[in-house]
Structure formats: structure tokens, C-alpha cells
Scaffold this motif. Structure first.
Motif, PDB file in Angstrom:
ATOM      1  N   VAL A 212      43.114  20.896 -59.340  1.00 27.17           N
ATOM      2  CA  VAL A 212      41.913  21.769 -59.511  1.00 27.17           C
ATOM      3  C   VAL A 212      41.869  22.887 -58.463  1.00 27.17           C
ATOM      4  O   VAL A 212      42.507  22.690 -57.373  1.00 27.17           O
ATOM      5  N   TYR A 213      41.037  23.835 -58.805  1.00 28.88           N
ATOM      6  CA  TYR A 213      40.853  25.075 -58.016  1.00 28.88           C
ATOM      7  C   TYR A 213      39.533  25.232 -57.909  1.00 28.88           C
ATOM      8  O   TYR A 213      38.504  25.170 -58.697  1.00 28.88           O
ATOM      9  N   LEU A 214      38.901  25.380 -56.746  1.00 26.83           N
ATOM     10  CA  LEU A 214      37.785  25.637 -56.364  1.00 26.83           C
ATOM     11  C   LEU A 214      37.185  27.119 -56.506  1.00 26.83           C
ATOM     12  O   LEU A 214      37.759  27.858 -55.591  1.00 26.83           O
ATOM     13  N   LEU A 215      36.357  27.649 -57.209  1.00 29.45           N
ATOM     14  CA  LEU A 215      36.052  29.068 -57.292  1.00 29.45           C
ATOM     15  C   LEU A 215      34.549  29.300 -57.319  1.00 29.45           C
ATOM     16  O   LEU A 215      33.688  28.436 -57.837  1.00 29.45           O
ATOM     17  N   GLU A 216      34.169  30.047 -56.413  1.00 31.53           N
ATOM     18  CA  GLU A 216      32.813  30.460 -56.209  1.00 31.53           C
ATOM     19  C   GLU A 216      32.559  31.651 -57.019  1.00 31.53           C
ATOM     20  O   GLU A 216      33.303  32.353 -57.481  1.00 31.53           O
ATOM     21  N   ALA A 217      31.210  31.566 -57.362  1.00 35.55           N
ATOM     22  CA  ALA A 217      30.737  32.606 -58.471  1.00 35.55           C
ATOM     23  C   ALA A 217      31.019  33.988 -58.014  1.00 35.55           C
ATOM     24  O   ALA A 217      31.149  34.970 -58.956  1.00 35.55           O
ATOM     25  N   ASP A 218      30.761  34.310 -56.769  1.00 32.36           N
ATOM     26  CA  ASP A 218      31.109  35.540 -56.063  1.00 32.36           C
ATOM     27  C   ASP A 218      32.419  35.987 -55.847  1.00 32.36           C
ATOM     28  O   ASP A 218      32.845  36.858 -55.181  1.00 32.36           O
ATOM     29  N   GLU A 219      33.457  34.961 -56.218  1.00 39.39           N
ATOM     30  CA  GLU A 219      34.862  35.022 -55.968  1.00 39.39           C
ATOM     31  C   GLU A 219      35.610  35.528 -57.313  1.00 39.39           C
ATOM     32  O   GLU A 219      34.981  35.160 -58.552  1.00 39.39           O
ATOM     33  N   ARG A 220      36.637  36.084 -57.296  1.00 36.11           N
ATOM     34  CA  ARG A 220      37.582  36.385 -58.634  1.00 36.11           C
ATOM     35  C   ARG A 220      38.936  35.883 -58.497  1.00 36.11           C
ATOM     36  O   ARG A 220      39.436  36.015 -57.287  1.00 36.11           O
ATOM     37  N   PHE A 221      39.586  35.710 -59.566  1.00 31.26           N
ATOM     38  CA  PHE A 221      40.737  35.314 -59.644  1.00 31.26           C
ATOM     39  C   PHE A 221      41.535  36.568 -59.956  1.00 31.26           C
ATOM     40  O   PHE A 221      40.949  37.436 -60.536  1.00 31.26           O
TER      41      PHE A 221
ATOM     42  N   GLU B  44      23.475  34.522 -62.069  1.00 38.43           N
ATOM     43  CA  GLU B  44      23.410  35.209 -63.300  1.00 38.43           C
ATOM     44  C   GLU B  44      24.084  36.643 -63.084  1.00 38.43           C
ATOM     45  O   GLU B  44      24.571  37.403 -64.030  1.00 38.43           O
ATOM     46  N   ILE B  45      24.232  37.316 -61.889  1.00 35.93           N
ATOM     47  CA  ILE B  45      24.887  38.645 -61.598  1.00 35.93           C
ATOM     48  C   ILE B  45      26.267  38.625 -61.691  1.00 35.93           C
ATOM     49  O   ILE B  45      27.087  39.381 -62.267  1.00 35.93           O
ATOM     50  N   ASP B  46      26.803  37.295 -61.333  1.00 36.96           N
ATOM     51  CA  ASP B  46      28.207  37.021 -61.093  1.00 36.96           C
ATOM     52  C   ASP B  46      29.110  36.072 -62.086  1.00 36.96           C
ATOM     53  O   ASP B  46      30.249  36.333 -62.152  1.00 36.96           O
ATOM     54  N   ILE B  47      28.270  35.535 -62.573  1.00 36.23           N
ATOM     55  CA  ILE B  47      28.920  34.391 -63.318  1.00 36.23           C
ATOM     56  C   ILE B  47      30.007  34.753 -64.502  1.00 36.23           C
ATOM     57  O   ILE B  47      31.030  34.335 -64.745  1.00 36.23           O
ATOM     58  N   ALA B  48      29.361  35.758 -65.379  1.00 37.78           N
ATOM     59  CA  ALA B  48      30.130  36.256 -66.240  1.00 37.78           C
ATOM     60  C   ALA B  48      31.579  36.978 -65.872  1.00 37.78           C
ATOM     61  O   ALA B  48      32.493  36.432 -66.367  1.00 37.78           O
ATOM     62  N   ASP B  49      31.622  37.760 -64.769  1.00 34.42           N
ATOM     63  CA  ASP B  49      32.703  38.345 -64.373  1.00 34.42           C
ATOM     64  C   ASP B  49      33.849  37.133 -63.660  1.00 34.42           C
ATOM     65  O   ASP B  49      34.893  37.451 -63.726  1.00 34.42           O
ATOM     66  N   CYS B  50      33.116  36.349 -63.125  1.00 35.24           N
ATOM     67  CA  CYS B  50      34.001  35.026 -62.428  1.00 35.24           C
ATOM     68  C   CYS B  50      34.458  34.415 -63.448  1.00 35.24           C
ATOM     69  O   CYS B  50      35.839  34.497 -63.523  1.00 35.24           O
TER      70      CYS B  50
ATOM     71  N   ILE C 185      24.187  32.518 -69.741  1.00 33.23           N
ATOM     72  CA  ILE C 185      25.196  33.255 -69.551  1.00 33.23           C
ATOM     73  C   ILE C 185      26.567  32.435 -69.684  1.00 33.23           C
ATOM     74  O   ILE C 185      27.639  33.104 -70.431  1.00 33.23           O
ATOM     75  N   ALA C 186      26.711  31.438 -68.715  1.00 29.31           N
ATOM     76  CA  ALA C 186      27.908  30.997 -68.801  1.00 29.31           C
ATOM     77  C   ALA C 186      28.320  29.922 -70.154  1.00 29.31           C
ATOM     78  O   ALA C 186      29.406  29.739 -70.571  1.00 29.31           O
ATOM     79  N   SER C 187      27.184  29.677 -71.042  1.00 33.07           N
ATOM     80  CA  SER C 187      27.272  28.966 -72.237  1.00 33.07           C
ATOM     81  C   SER C 187      28.072  29.828 -73.321  1.00 33.07           C
ATOM     82  O   SER C 187      28.503  29.221 -74.324  1.00 33.07           O
TER      83      SER C 187
ATOM     84  N   PHE D 292      46.164  24.005 -64.228  1.00 30.98           N
ATOM     85  CA  PHE D 292      45.241  23.279 -63.177  1.00 30.98           C
ATOM     86  C   PHE D 292      43.706  23.672 -63.904  1.00 30.98           C
ATOM     87  O   PHE D 292      43.550  24.500 -64.567  1.00 30.98           O
ATOM     88  N   SER D 293      42.908  22.735 -63.527  1.00 30.94           N
ATOM     89  CA  SER D 293      41.395  22.838 -63.755  1.00 30.94           C
ATOM     90  C   SER D 293      40.886  23.594 -62.672  1.00 30.94           C
ATOM     91  O   SER D 293      41.198  23.857 -61.711  1.00 30.94           O
ATOM     92  N   ILE D 294      39.661  24.438 -63.225  1.00 34.03           N
ATOM     93  CA  ILE D 294      38.891  25.368 -62.416  1.00 34.03           C
ATOM     94  C   ILE D 294      37.445  24.766 -62.171  1.00 34.03           C
ATOM     95  O   ILE D 294      36.802  24.608 -63.265  1.00 34.03           O
ATOM     96  N   PHE D 295      36.850  24.652 -61.246  1.00 36.83           N
ATOM     97  CA  PHE D 295      35.554  24.276 -60.917  1.00 36.83           C
ATOM     98  C   PHE D 295      34.875  25.580 -60.354  1.00 36.83           C
ATOM     99  O   PHE D 295      35.172  26.073 -59.215  1.00 36.83           O
ATOM    100  N   ILE D 296      33.645  25.830 -60.872  1.00 38.42           N
ATOM    101  CA  ILE D 296      32.888  26.951 -60.474  1.00 38.42           C
ATOM    102  C   ILE D 296      31.603  26.557 -60.028  1.00 38.42           C
ATOM    103  O   ILE D 296      30.820  25.928 -60.936  1.00 38.42           O
ATOM    104  N   LEU D 297      31.199  26.524 -58.678  1.00 37.15           N
ATOM    105  CA  LEU D 297      29.894  26.212 -58.325  1.00 37.15           C
ATOM    106  C   LEU D 297      28.922  27.445 -58.407  1.00 37.15           C
ATOM    107  O   LEU D 297      29.082  28.347 -58.035  1.00 37.15           O
ATOM    108  N   THR D 298      27.508  26.901 -58.981  1.00 32.32           N
ATOM    109  CA  THR D 298      26.738  27.943 -59.245  1.00 32.32           C
ATOM    110  C   THR D 298      25.072  27.558 -58.945  1.00 32.32           C
ATOM    111  O   THR D 298      24.794  26.397 -58.751  1.00 32.32           O
ATOM    112  N   TYR D 299      24.567  28.410 -58.378  1.00 31.84           N
ATOM    113  CA  TYR D 299      22.968  28.477 -58.151  1.00 31.84           C
ATOM    114  C   TYR D 299      22.672  29.839 -58.402  1.00 31.84           C
ATOM    115  O   TYR D 299      22.544  30.727 -57.420  1.00 31.84           O
ATOM    116  N   ASN D 300      21.916  30.087 -59.461  1.00 30.54           N
ATOM    117  CA  ASN D 300      21.228  31.407 -59.714  1.00 30.54           C
ATOM    118  C   ASN D 300      22.358  32.606 -59.777  1.00 30.54           C
ATOM    119  O   ASN D 300      22.149  33.261 -58.664  1.00 30.54           O
TER     120      ASN D 300
END
Length: 272
Positions: free
Chosen positions: A76-85, A12-18, A42-44, A2-10
Motif C-alpha cells: 500500500v501507498y499512503l498519499l495525502e490529499a495535498d500531495e501528488r504522484f 474539496e480543493i485538492d482531492i480531484a487533482d490528487c 467530488i471523490a465519488s 499496489f493499493s493507494i490510501f488517501i486520507l481526507t478531511y475537507n
């Protein structure tokens, strides 16, 4: 898969671990609302696809990405930046997408606040629509968040995901909920204007946790002394006192959040 969408806005603290937590997926898509921090930089650094789209609302943002971004997979799976799989959740998702029984699945969050799992006062297990067939689910705005519109039967996954709701600090949490309270105030006025009936049957006999929780939220729009009742309900009825010091802080802040909504409702009324 499945594909994963990650929604972001500022984020930088969470995106790498997410992103790292979802690294078993080979189609991760970051949908950014024009962050002005290092989120994109960071995401790049990871094997992800990045798109940017101006944020209007949670529901509109989700619908835009579902309609305009081509995904590698139908699910698809919706994942927020402050959430973790978690590995367990990932495996269960793989099993779910191999079946045609449901068009989407709700997943329960484990709310982490001030370093502690808020098990009781967070209404655990509190489910959100997360995994679904891309063409079978759409979203409508409701308050500060959204509600899903499902074209087919939905199910529930057993495994949960951790949600680090205060990962960026208490100041960011307060700033975010200040914005949310404005949206909730507008929704509160709408609900009263529609004069919708209280769904007593759904409140007490609803088939799922989602139905019962939403009926309770609709009822709360009509309740006097909402801040006190929300704090009392969370701390005593839901046994938030068992969540310790972090649980007490969570319940108090939720009570203040309700008070912000009431004050903003009165402000909006004065403005006509």
C-alpha cells in the motif's frame, strides 16, 4: 501493483487533482474523516472506494484503515490529499513492490509553499514512510503526526513527490498549525517527563536522514529560545535564504510555530 490510501478531511480543493495523479492505480481508497464540504461528492466522480471513520489522531487513523479495510494488493501507498504522484515515482514504486528485500520504503517530499519549491529550509530531502507491505508496518502517535513501527528492513526510493502544503490558502495553513502546536506541546511535556537522554550519536552519525532528523527534533524539546534557534537554523544553517521570498516566509512561520508550542506548554502547565 499496489493499493493507494488517501486520507481526507475537507479536501474539496485538492482531492480531484490528487486522485488524477494516482489514476494509474486500480485500487484507490479514500478514507474520509466525515468532511462537511464537497470532498465526498467530488471523490465519488472517480473510480475509487470511499470509507468514513472519525478522526482521533494520525497514527490511529492509519492503523484503523490498515486493520479494517481490505485492499486488492499486499503493498500500500499512503498519499495525502495535498500531495501528488508523479509518473517517475509510480514506476519506481512498481519496481519496489516486485522485490522482497524491504518491507517498506521512505519517500522524500518536495515542499511547495506560496508557489515555490522550498528546497533548502524544508530539510530536503525529508523522507516519510509511504510505500510498505500492509502487514509489516504500524503507527504510533508522536506530537501532531506519527511514527512508524517496522517489522523488517526498510529502504529509500529515489524519486520524490510534490507536497502543496499551502494549497488551501494561508488561513487554512495557520488554522492547521494552531491545532498541531497543541499536540506538539503535549508531546514536549511528555518528552521532558520521560527524561530521555539526548541521542548525540544519532544526531551527528545517524545512518539515515530520518534517524538524524528525529534526534534533532527530540533535542529541540529541551532547547531554550527554540523559536529563534529554529528560524536561525533554517534560514542560515540550512541556507533558507536561497529559497527566496517564499523561503523567508516559511522560516518565519516555522519560528512562530515553535513559539506557539512554548506558549501552549506554559498554558498546559498552569492547568496542571
Amino acid at each position: 501493483m499496489f493499493s493507494i490510501f488517501i486520507l481526507t478531511y475537507n479536501e474539496e480543493i485538492d482531492i480531484a487533482d490528487c486522485i488524477k495523479s494516482a489514476s494509474e492505480c486500480d485500487d484507490i481508497i479514500v478514507v474520509d474523516s466525515f468532511s462537511n464540504d464537497k470532498t465526498i461528492e467530488i471523490a465519488s466522480q472517480f473510480p475509487v472506494r470511499i470509507f468514513q471513520h472519525g478522526f482521533e489522531s494520525h497514527g490511529k487513523q492509519r492503523n484503523w484503515m490498515l486493520e479494517n479495510i481490505e485492499t486488492k494488493y499486499d503493498w500500500v501507498y499512503l498519499l495525502e490529499a495535498d500531495e501528488r504522484f508523479t509518473p517517475e515515482l509510480f514506476e519506481e514504486c512498481l519496481e519496489a513492490v516486485s522485490s522482497d528485500e524491504y518491507v517498506g520504503y521512505y519517500v522524500a517530499e518536495k515542499m511547495i509553499f506560496l508557489g515555490s519549491w522550498i528546497k533548502y529550509s524544508s530539510q530536503y530531502p525529508r523522507h516519510q514512510m509511504r510505500l510498505f507491505r500492509k502487514e509489516k508496518i504500524s503507527f504510533i502517535d508522536f506530537g501532531h503526526a506519527e511514527r512508524e513501527v517496522c517489522d523488517g528492513q526498510t529502504g529509500y526510493l529515489k524519486n520524490t513527490y510534490p507536497h502543496y502544503t499551502c494549497s488551501k490558502g494561508l488561513s487554512r495553513w495557520l488554522e492547521k498549525h494552531n491545532r498541531y502546536s497543541t499536540d506538539e506541546a503535549i508531546e514536549s511535556i511528555k518528552q521532558r517527563g520521560f527524561n530521555n537522554k539526548i541521542r548525540w550519536r544519532d544526531l551527528f552519525l545517524g545512518e539515515t536522514e530520518v534517524i538524524r532528523r528525529r534526534a534533532l527534533k527530540d533535542l529541540s524539546f529541551r532547547m531554550p529560545f527554540r523559536p529563534f534557534f529554529r528560524w536561525f537554523y533554517m534560514y542560515f544553517i540550512l541556507r533558507g535564504f536561497l529559497d527566496g521570498k517564499a523561503g523567508f516566509a516559511w522560516c518565519v512561520l516555522q519560528g512562530f510555530y515553535e513559539y506557539f508550542i512554548i506558549l501552549k506548554v506554559e498554558e498546559l502547565k498552569r492547568k496542571g
